[in-house]
Design a protein around this motif. Structure first.
Motif, PDB file in Angstrom:
ATOM      1  N   UNK A 181       0.819  -1.192   0.000  1.00  0.00           N
ATOM      2  CA  UNK A 181       0.000   0.000   0.000  1.00  0.00           C
ATOM      3  C   UNK A 181       0.869   1.264   0.000  1.00  0.00           C
ATOM      4  N   UNK A 182       1.964   1.233   0.762  1.00  0.00           N
ATOM      5  CA  UNK A 182       2.828   2.399   0.845  1.00  0.00           C
ATOM      6  C   UNK A 182       3.481   2.703  -0.494  1.00  0.00           C
ATOM      7  N   UNK A 183       3.886   1.644  -1.214  1.00  0.00           N
ATOM      8  CA  UNK A 183       4.544   1.837  -2.500  1.00  0.00           C
ATOM      9  C   UNK A 183       3.576   2.408  -3.542  1.00  0.00           C
ATOM     10  N   UNK A 184       2.329   2.006  -3.461  1.00  0.00           N
ATOM     11  CA  UNK A 184       1.331   2.512  -4.405  1.00  0.00           C
ATOM     12  C   UNK A 184       1.124   4.016  -4.209  1.00  0.00           C
ATOM     13  N   UNK A 185       1.081   4.450  -2.962  1.00  0.00           N
ATOM     14  CA  UNK A 185       0.903   5.871  -2.693  1.00  0.00           C
ATOM     15  C   UNK A 185       2.143   6.667  -3.127  1.00  0.00           C
ATOM     16  N   UNK A 186       3.310   6.107  -2.884  1.00  0.00           N
ATOM     17  CA  UNK A 186       4.543   6.768  -3.301  1.00  0.00           C
ATOM     18  C   UNK A 186       4.595   6.904  -4.815  1.00  0.00           C
ATOM     19  N   UNK A 187       4.201   5.866  -5.523  1.00  0.00           N
ATOM     20  CA  UNK A 187       4.179   5.903  -6.983  1.00  0.00           C
ATOM     21  C   UNK A 187       3.205   6.957  -7.483  1.00  0.00           C
ATOM     22  N   UNK A 188       2.026   7.038  -6.875  1.00  0.00           N
ATOM     23  CA  UNK A 188       1.037   8.037  -7.285  1.00  0.00           C
ATOM     24  C   UNK A 188       1.552   9.453  -7.037  1.00  0.00           C
ATOM     25  N   UNK A 189       2.238   9.658  -5.922  1.00  0.00           N
ATOM     26  CA  UNK A 189       2.805  10.981  -5.636  1.00  0.00           C
ATOM     27  C   UNK A 189       3.900  11.334  -6.636  1.00  0.00           C
ATOM     28  N   UNK A 190       4.727  10.358  -6.983  1.00  0.00           N
ATOM     29  CA  UNK A 190       5.803  10.615  -7.941  1.00  0.00           C
ATOM     30  C   UNK A 190       5.232  10.963  -9.312  1.00  0.00           C
ATOM     31  N   UNK A 191       4.225  10.224  -9.756  1.00  0.00           N
ATOM     32  CA  UNK A 191       3.614  10.484 -11.067  1.00  0.00           C
ATOM     33  C   UNK A 191       2.940  11.857 -11.077  1.00  0.00           C
ATOM     34  N   UNK A 192       2.242  12.190 -10.016  1.00  0.00           N
ATOM     35  CA  UNK A 192       1.571  13.501  -9.984  1.00  0.00           C
ATOM     36  C   UNK A 192       2.603  14.629  -9.942  1.00  0.00           C
ATOM     37  N   UNK A 193       3.728  14.414  -9.281  1.00  0.00           N
ATOM     38  CA  UNK A 193       4.778  15.430  -9.241  1.00  0.00           C
ATOM     39  C   UNK A 193       5.397  15.621 -10.617  1.00  0.00           C
ATOM     40  N   UNK A 194       5.649  14.536 -11.330  1.00  0.00           N
ATOM     41  CA  UNK A 194       6.217  14.643 -12.685  1.00  0.00           C
ATOM     42  C   UNK A 194       5.238  15.343 -13.617  1.00  0.00           C
ATOM     43  N   UNK A 195       3.962  15.011 -13.505  1.00  0.00           N
ATOM     44  CA  UNK A 195       2.963  15.661 -14.357  1.00  0.00           C
ATOM     45  C   UNK A 195       2.865  17.159 -14.079  1.00  0.00           C
ATOM     46  N   UNK A 196       2.939  17.527 -12.814  1.00  0.00           N
ATOM     47  CA  UNK A 196       2.789  18.947 -12.494  1.00  0.00           C
ATOM     48  C   UNK A 196       4.046  19.750 -12.814  1.00  0.00           C
ATOM     49  N   UNK A 197       5.188  19.101 -12.912  1.00  0.00           N
ATOM     50  CA  UNK A 197       6.438  19.800 -13.203  1.00  0.00           C
ATOM     51  C   UNK A 197       7.006  19.434 -14.568  1.00  0.00           C
ATOM     52  N   UNK A 198       6.152  19.097 -15.515  1.00  0.00           N
ATOM     53  CA  UNK A 198       6.658  18.658 -16.823  1.00  0.00           C
ATOM     54  C   UNK A 198       7.349  19.781 -17.588  1.00  0.00           C
ATOM     55  N   UNK A 199       7.071  21.032 -17.266  1.00  0.00           N
ATOM     56  CA  UNK A 199       7.775  22.137 -17.919  1.00  0.00           C
ATOM     57  C   UNK A 199       9.244  22.168 -17.533  1.00  0.00           C
ATOM     58  N   UNK A 200       9.570  21.606 -16.387  1.00  0.00           N
ATOM     59  CA  UNK A 200      10.967  21.541 -15.949  1.00  0.00           C
ATOM     60  C   UNK A 200      11.608  20.239 -16.416  1.00  0.00           C
TER      61      UNK A 200
END
Length: 50
Positions: free
Chosen positions: A1-20
Motif C-alpha cells: 500500500x505504501x509503495x502505491x501511494x509513493x508511486x502516485x505521488x511521484x507520477x503527480x509530481x512529474x505531471x505537475x512539473x513537466x515544464x521543468x
C-alpha cells in the motif's frame, strides 16, 4: 500500500512539473547521444589512422 501511494505521488509530481522535466530529459538525451557518437568516432579505424 505504501509503495502505491509513493508511486502516485511521484507520477503527480512529474505531471505537475513537466515544464521543468521535459527540457532536462531532452538535453540529457542529446548529451548521451553526442557522447556515444564521439566514442564511436574514437574507436573507428579510419579516424584512428588519421
Amino acid at each position: 500500500m505504501k509503495h502505491k501511494m509513493t508511486f502516485k505521488l511521484a507520477v503527480s509530481n512529474i505531471k505537475s512539473n513537466k515544464q521543468i522535466y521535459l527540457p532536462f530529459v531532452v538535453a540529457s538525451a542529446i548529451t548521451v547521444t553526442m557522447f556515444f557518437m564521439i566514442v564511436s568516432l574514437l574507436s573507428n579505424a579510419f579516424v584512428e589512422s588519421r
